[in-house]
Scaffold this active site. Structure first.
Site, PDB file in Angstrom:
ATOM      1  N   HIS A  28       0.896  -1.190   0.160  1.00 14.20           N
ATOM      2  CA  HIS A  28      -0.005   0.076   0.182  1.00 14.20           C
ATOM      3  C   HIS A  28       0.832   1.254  -0.249  1.00 14.20           C
ATOM      4  CE1 HIS A  28      -3.487   2.547   1.269  1.00 14.20           C
ATOM      5  NE2 HIS A  28      -2.662   3.024   1.713  1.00 14.20           N
ATOM      6  N   GLU A  29       1.864   1.192   0.830  1.00 16.03           N
ATOM      7  CA  GLU A  29       2.828   2.321   1.158  1.00 16.03           C
ATOM      8  C   GLU A  29       3.545   2.401  -0.279  1.00 16.03           C
ATOM      9  OE1 GLU A  29       2.386   4.633   3.430  1.00 16.03           O
ATOM     10  OE2 GLU A  29       1.005   3.658   4.524  1.00 16.03           O
ATOM     11  N   HIS A  32       1.656   4.631  -2.955  1.00 15.23           N
ATOM     12  CA  HIS A  32       2.063   6.158  -2.891  1.00 15.23           C
ATOM     13  C   HIS A  32       3.441   6.382  -3.110  1.00 15.23           C
ATOM     14  CE1 HIS A  32      -1.840   6.254  -0.500  1.00 15.23           C
ATOM     15  NE2 HIS A  32      -1.283   5.578   0.334  1.00 15.23           N
TER      16      HIS A  32
END
Length: 423
Positions: A28-29, A32
């Site tokens: 998820h990170e 980004h």
């Protein structure tokens, strides 16, 4: 020995829990991180795990690290919040200057003992990149050199960058892309994991793999190798269609066992078969099992179809949770860890499948328009789009801070409930 056996299981379960959380949160990170880098936003920190650093290295202006607690990760992007928030007016600050009297290092006086010390009077680290500091010689204005370091403690620091490398300095669509990239990565991960499971354990096809003896299917003359094309004049595209057609027909007739009309392809020729289901465990069955395929050309698309379908079902579940106030159905980290432990008892592929489900839920949860979540940040961007100008970044930051505090309290309450249920 039972003790050793139990110990081995709990070690495997612990490894499964760590791997599931680590993969879902870190990717998820990474979403980004990747889009931020491609958008020209400085990313000072990308970490796998939390807590003290075990290993770190620098590359491309980013400090990568592996930390002690391997339960996720985080990314720090420049200008998510105004850089000025590091230095409130009236705060004592230590600073070092280069030969051109530009600030090259800033921090708390206890972390920067060799620096000059003064009090912040004015600060602009978004456009002008300058600070006015009350020094022993009076208030002086200093330029802040791009990539000057802010000391987080004696050993850690992050850079201060110019507006064009800050999140706040990017167009709305780029900022939205950076925020959306995290949840999108979770959806992609879910689809990939579902696909891997499908390839390894196989997916059901519309072809009959086995006819159980003494069942309505055998009595009706169905055979292994028959491909089911229609049930009661409804086209069949998956084994789920077969099962739901049998059940829905039974339910529509209010429990009456009426014959079903099946059209099957047998040796390339269509055959019509009449079969009357029987009731077993409260449902209708005819006594057939599906043949499975491991063909990636079918298994991989089926994994992503499952991801889309499960996304829709999860959204419906969220709606029911809110409309019927079923908040007791929510689980926190402890409850999720318990689910992973239970799946570890069944087998490795069940853990992979639950990782996909968790990744999908993590992506959806982050899209809820709650402050501090990705959805909350997107909501502020929608407001900006409607208003034609940004919300004051400091006010937005305060809203996200309050939202984060409420989420933490909520998480503590759910965790307490999960622990009391387990013990």
């Amino acid at each position: 020995m039972p003790i050793i056996s139990n110990l081995e299981f709990y070690v495997r379960a612990a490894i499964a829990i760590i791997c599931v959380f680590l993969v879902c949160v870190t990717l998820h990170e990474f979403g980004h991180f990747y889009v931020a880098k491609k958008s020209g936003i400085a990313v000072p920190v990308f970490s796998i795990g939390f807590g003290p650093k075990l290993v770190k290295w620098n590359r491309g202006g980013t400090e990568y690290s592996i930390r002690l607690l391997p339960l996720g990760g985080f990314v720090q992007m420049a200008g998510e919040a105004p850089q000025e928030t590091w230095f409130p007016i009236g705060q004592r600050v230590a600073y070092e200057l280069d030969d051109e009297l530009r600030i090259i290092r800033l921090g708390d006086p206890k972390d920067l003992k060799q620096g000059y010390v003064g009090t912040v009077r004015r600060v602009d680290l978004t456009d002008a990149m300058e600070m006015a500091i009350d020094t022993a010689q009076g208030v002086r204005t200093f330029q802040v050199k791009p990539y000057a370091r802010v000391m987080l403690n004696k050993r850690s620091s992050i850079p201060l960058v110019e507006r064009h490398e800050q999140m706040l300095g990017k167009p709305l669509w780029k900022r939205a892309a950076v925020i959306l990239a995290g949840p999108v990565m979770n959806f992609l991960l879910a689809g990939v994991l579902f696909s891997i499971v499908n390839v390894c354990i196989g997916i059901a096809t519309t072809t009959i793999g086995q006819v159980e003896p003494g069942t309505p299917a055998q009595a009706a003359g169905l055979r292994a190798g028959d491909q089911i094309v229609e049930v009661n004049h409804h086209s069949i595209h998956s084994w789920d269609d077969v099962a739901s057609s049998i059940q829905s027909s039974y339910a529509a007739d209010r429990g009456k066992l009426k014959p079903l009309e099946l059209v099957v392809s047998r040796a390339g020729q269509p055959e019509t078969v009449q079969v009357t289901p029987k009731v077993e465990n409260g449902g209708a069955i005819i006594g057939i099992e599906s043949a499975v395929t491991h063909n990636p050309l079918r298994a991989v698309p089926a994994g992503f179809v499952q991801m889309v379908r499960d996304t829709g079902l999860t959204v419906q579940a969220y709606g029911q949770l809110i409309s019927h106030h079923q908040f007791s159905a929510l689980s926190g980290p402890v409850g999720i860890a318990d689910v992973i432990t239970q799946q570890a008892k069944v087998g490795f592929w069940n853990v992979v499948m639950i990782a996909g489900v968790l990744s999908l839920n993590l992506g959806l949860f982050n899209l809820i328009p709650i402050p501090a979540l990705d959805g909350g940040r997107l909501l502020f961007m929608i407001i900006e789009l409607v208003r034609g100008r940004k919300v004051d970044p400091q006010k937005e930051g305060f809203v996200h801070f309050v939202g984060f505090a409420i989420l933490m309290l909520f998480a503590v309450a759910i965790t307490y409930r999960d622990v009391t249920h387990l013990f």
